[in-house]
Design a protein around this motif. Sequence first.
Motif, mmCIF file in Angstrom:
data_model
loop_
_atom_site.group_PDB
_atom_site.id
_atom_site.type_symbol
_atom_site.label_atom_id
_atom_site.label_comp_id
_atom_site.label_asym_id
_atom_site.label_seq_id
_atom_site.Cartn_x
_atom_site.Cartn_y
_atom_site.Cartn_z
ATOM 1 N N ARG A 5 47.121 27.942 41.176
ATOM 2 C CA ARG A 5 46.476 28.752 42.200
ATOM 3 C C ARG A 5 46.401 27.947 43.485
ATOM 4 O O ARG A 5 46.303 26.732 43.450
ATOM 5 N N ALA A 6 46.383 28.618 44.588
ATOM 6 C CA ALA A 6 46.265 27.930 45.872
ATOM 7 C C ALA A 6 44.848 28.021 46.377
ATOM 8 O O ALA A 6 44.222 29.050 46.283
ATOM 9 N N LEU A 7 44.378 26.911 46.901
ATOM 10 C CA LEU A 7 43.074 26.919 47.528
ATOM 11 C C LEU A 7 43.228 27.005 49.041
ATOM 12 O O LEU A 7 42.276 27.224 49.747
ATOM 13 N N SER A 8 44.443 26.827 49.537
ATOM 14 C CA SER A 8 44.635 26.797 50.978
ATOM 15 C C SER A 8 44.587 28.174 51.605
ATOM 16 O O SER A 8 44.138 28.329 52.714
ATOM 17 N N SER A 9 45.060 29.184 50.921
ATOM 18 C CA SER A 9 45.032 30.533 51.474
ATOM 19 C C SER A 9 44.371 31.442 50.464
ATOM 20 O O SER A 9 45.003 31.950 49.554
ATOM 21 N N TRP A 10 43.077 31.643 50.632
ATOM 22 C CA TRP A 10 42.279 32.357 49.647
ATOM 23 C C TRP A 10 41.856 33.696 50.190
ATOM 24 O O TRP A 10 41.552 33.847 51.363
ATOM 25 N N HIS A 11 41.849 34.682 49.317
ATOM 26 C CA HIS A 11 41.327 36.000 49.661
ATOM 27 C C HIS A 11 40.318 36.382 48.593
ATOM 28 O O HIS A 11 40.521 36.124 47.420
ATOM 29 N N CYS A 12 39.212 37.016 48.982
ATOM 30 C CA CYS A 12 38.178 37.400 48.018
ATOM 31 C C CYS A 12 38.736 38.316 46.939
ATOM 32 O O CYS A 12 38.256 38.338 45.828
ATOM 33 N N SER A 13 39.753 39.091 47.275
ATOM 34 C CA SER A 13 40.289 40.022 46.292
ATOM 35 C C SER A 13 41.155 39.316 45.262
ATOM 36 O O SER A 13 41.640 39.939 44.331
ATOM 37 N N GLY A 14 41.339 38.010 45.411
ATOM 38 C CA GLY A 14 42.081 37.252 44.412
ATOM 39 C C GLY A 14 43.530 37.019 44.773
ATOM 40 O O GLY A 14 44.311 36.634 43.920
ATOM 41 N N ASP A 107 39.924 38.035 36.369
ATOM 42 C CA ASP A 107 40.958 39.041 36.661
ATOM 43 C C ASP A 107 41.264 39.129 38.151
ATOM 44 O O ASP A 107 41.394 40.213 38.709
ATOM 45 N N GLY A 108 41.347 37.986 38.804
ATOM 46 C CA GLY A 108 41.706 37.948 40.214
ATOM 47 C C GLY A 108 40.589 38.257 41.182
ATOM 48 O O GLY A 108 40.805 38.292 42.386
ATOM 49 N N ALA A 109 39.378 38.488 40.704
ATOM 50 C CA ALA A 109 38.242 38.771 41.578
ATOM 51 C C ALA A 109 37.243 37.619 41.521
ATOM 52 O O ALA A 109 37.114 36.942 40.503
ATOM 53 N N VAL A 110 36.531 37.412 42.627
ATOM 54 C CA VAL A 110 35.547 36.341 42.725
ATOM 55 C C VAL A 110 34.152 36.920 42.466
ATOM 56 O O VAL A 110 33.772 37.933 43.056
ATOM 57 N N TYR A 111 33.405 36.249 41.573
ATOM 58 C CA TYR A 111 32.052 36.677 41.224
ATOM 59 C C TYR A 111 31.068 35.535 41.451
ATOM 60 O O TYR A 111 31.389 34.379 41.174
ATOM 61 N N VAL A 112 29.879 35.876 41.944
ATOM 62 C CA VAL A 112 28.789 34.911 42.031
ATOM 63 C C VAL A 112 27.597 35.478 41.265
ATOM 64 O O VAL A 112 27.414 36.689 41.184
ATOM 65 N N VAL A 113 26.814 34.569 40.694
ATOM 66 C CA VAL A 113 25.675 34.956 39.857
ATOM 67 C C VAL A 113 24.407 34.348 40.454
ATOM 68 O O VAL A 113 24.375 33.165 40.789
ATOM 69 N N GLY A 114 23.360 35.146 40.561
ATOM 70 C CA GLY A 114 22.078 34.687 41.094
ATOM 71 C C GLY A 114 21.276 33.951 40.043
ATOM 72 O O GLY A 114 20.329 34.500 39.493
ATOM 73 N N THR A 115 21.651 32.709 39.773
ATOM 74 C CA THR A 115 20.980 31.935 38.723
ATOM 75 C C THR A 115 19.619 31.414 39.175
ATOM 76 O O THR A 115 18.698 31.335 38.380
ATOM 77 N N ALA A 154 27.144 49.462 33.005
ATOM 78 C CA ALA A 154 28.276 49.094 32.147
ATOM 79 C C ALA A 154 29.224 48.121 32.841
ATOM 80 O O ALA A 154 29.771 47.218 32.196
ATOM 81 N N ASP A 155 29.426 48.278 34.162
ATOM 82 C CA ASP A 155 30.294 47.351 34.900
ATOM 83 C C ASP A 155 29.762 45.928 34.801
ATOM 84 O O ASP A 155 30.510 44.981 34.566
ATOM 85 N N ARG A 156 28.452 45.779 34.981
ATOM 86 C CA ARG A 156 27.855 44.457 34.886
ATOM 87 C C ARG A 156 27.974 43.904 33.465
ATOM 88 O O ARG A 156 28.264 42.735 33.267
ATOM 89 N N ASP A 157 27.729 44.752 32.466
ATOM 90 C CA ASP A 157 27.785 44.306 31.071
ATOM 91 C C ASP A 157 29.161 43.743 30.709
ATOM 92 O O ASP A 157 29.261 42.717 30.038
ATOM 93 N N VAL A 158 30.215 44.416 31.164
ATOM 94 C CA VAL A 158 31.586 43.963 30.873
ATOM 95 C C VAL A 158 31.844 42.610 31.525
ATOM 96 O O VAL A 158 32.332 41.675 30.884
ATOM 97 N N ILE A 159 31.492 42.488 32.801
ATOM 98 C CA ILE A 159 31.720 41.226 33.514
ATOM 99 C C ILE A 159 30.797 40.136 32.980
ATOM 100 O O ILE A 159 31.199 38.976 32.849
ATOM 101 N N TRP A 160 29.568 40.468 32.641
ATOM 102 C CA TRP A 160 28.633 39.473 32.107
ATOM 103 C C TRP A 160 29.184 38.869 30.804
ATOM 104 O O TRP A 160 29.076 37.665 30.599
ATOM 105 N N ALA A 161 29.761 39.697 29.955
ATOM 106 C CA ALA A 161 30.359 39.181 28.711
ATOM 107 C C ALA A 161 31.477 38.188 29.030
ATOM 108 O O ALA A 161 31.598 37.146 28.382
ATOM 109 N N ARG A 162 32.278 38.481 30.042
ATOM 110 C CA ARG A 162 33.358 37.570 30.453
ATOM 111 C C ARG A 162 32.788 36.284 31.055
ATOM 112 O O ARG A 162 33.305 35.193 30.810
#
Length: 194
Positions: A5-14, A107-115, A154-162
């Motif tokens: 993966r490249a860190l030099s040219s990043w897009h939030c959509s992956g 799956d190519g998307a960036v997620y952040v979690v409010g820990t 349900a969207d959160r539940d699926v991503i939370w499991a991942r």
Amino acid sequence: PRQRRALSSWHCSGTWTGEVDIDTSAEAWQERGGLVGVIRKAVLSVGHHNLAAPIRRSSVIADRVLYRLAGGRWTITAVSRIPSLTLLVTNGRGEEVVVPLQYLMIDGAVYVVGTNWSRPKHPLWSSWLMKRPACRVNIGGSERACMAEPLQGADRDVIWARILQLSPYHADVERKSQRQPRVFRLNDRIVSVN
């Protein structure tokens, strides 16, 4: 498995261009050797102890200073190879706040979690994003305008499991904080908010 993966040219959509070798396997996430492994374990363990509050505050302050000095190219967390970004979010007074965070790529998307370091209340930045989802995200010095999409149901539940597969640490956060951490997908497709 190692992924390029490249860190030099990043897009939030992956969208990634160029190549940088990053080991994204769950095993690598849990087991790193040498000095990097020691630093990584120290960074992760900080969130688990109440007596570590001064260290947490110091690392956040250091990351904010590094953002200003280096344009987001370096963070304290990144030294330990934990994927980290700098979130620029608007607070309740309309001021831009620099928030260093860990992120997960799913799956190519960036997620952040409010820990919020396993504390019982949601972090302030997550409340600000709920009210004003437009933000900027900087990964490795590359900055993009994004919309933060809070996941629910349900969207959160699926991503939370991942997330739990990739980072078992987040299960400890949920258990210790006794709340359901907020999860946001960062999209670089800005839509009208009318």
